[in-house]
Scaffold this motif. Structure first.
Motif: not given
Length: 226
Positions: A133-134, A158-162, A176-177, A216-219
């Motif tokens: 996301v960066a 494991l991926l955490n996206v916004n 935004n991903v 939302g923070e999606v894992t």
């Protein structure tokens, strides 16, 4: 944006203390889903754009071999200072290595998109929070190609996206991903499982500042496509 510009932007933020993405506690996503990422007693774990994340120490304390890449040396130095860990350094042709004497924690200070892939090796696990996301949109394909090249055959990623709707005032980072984009980027070689979504309150100071009404923070968990 070129290599020097990318690094300078983040260096300035570290120098000015504008590191609001840094969390002082281990990520909730690791606490909730770490067992799905770490399926064995001793994995090689890759943490891209790691900053001074306390998650690095969490992996290390769990007995895993942890490798991080960070372009800003200040972040790496702060990590070792704050975690009260000693280290030794090595100068490389493509960066600088900071590592513990047991070689179980290795942090490379370099441009992520110019790492020596062979030197890094393959990884059983990847923890990607605040990294995909960066990166700039123009660098996403190169980033994903690099990450795929580092994956061991039976990897867990494991991926955490916004997820949010950008506006004229804010479009990231974090960018935004949505999961649909992750599927487009990784779907040729990875299958994706949605594990959790955490919704930020509309009163969250960051959202108010950015003019964002919902985030939302999606894992997500990525594993080899059969």
């Amino acid at each position: 944006m070129g290599k020097e510009d990318r690094i300078n932007v983040w260096s300035e933020r570290w120098e000015q203390g504008k590191t609001t993405w840094h969390e002082h506690d281990v990520s909730y996503a690791l606490k909730n889903h770490g067992k799905l990422l770490l399926t064995g007693p001793r994995h090689r774990v890759f943490v891209p754009l790691c900053g001074k994340s306390v998650d690095l120490k969490w992996f290390y304390d769990g007995g895993h071999i942890v490798v991080g890449v960070e372009a800003v040396e200040q972040a790496i130095l702060e990590f070792f200072t704050e975690q009260k860990m000693s280290y030794v350094t090595e100068t490389l042709t493509w960066g600088k290595l900071f590592k513990t004497e047991d070689n179980h924690l290795l942090l490379y200070c370099c441009d992520l998109l110019n790492v020596d892939i062979k030197a890094l090796g393959k990884f059983d696990a990847v923890w990607d929070r605040g990294s995909l996301v960066a990166v700039n949109e123009d660098d996403r394909e190169s980033y994903v190609k690099l990450l795929k090249s580092l994956l061991a055959p039976d990897f867990h990623y494991l991926l955490n996206v916004n997820v949010y709707t950008p506006n004229e005032y804010f479009s990231g980072p974090p960018r935004n991903v949505p999961p649909e984009l992750v599927e487009c980027l990784y779907g040729d070689s990875c299958q994706m499982e949605h594990l959790e979504t955490v919704t930020r309150s509309k009163d969250d100071p960051k959202l108010v500042k950015w003019g964002i009404k919902h985030m939302g923070e999606v894992t997500l968990l990525l594993t080899p496509r059969n």
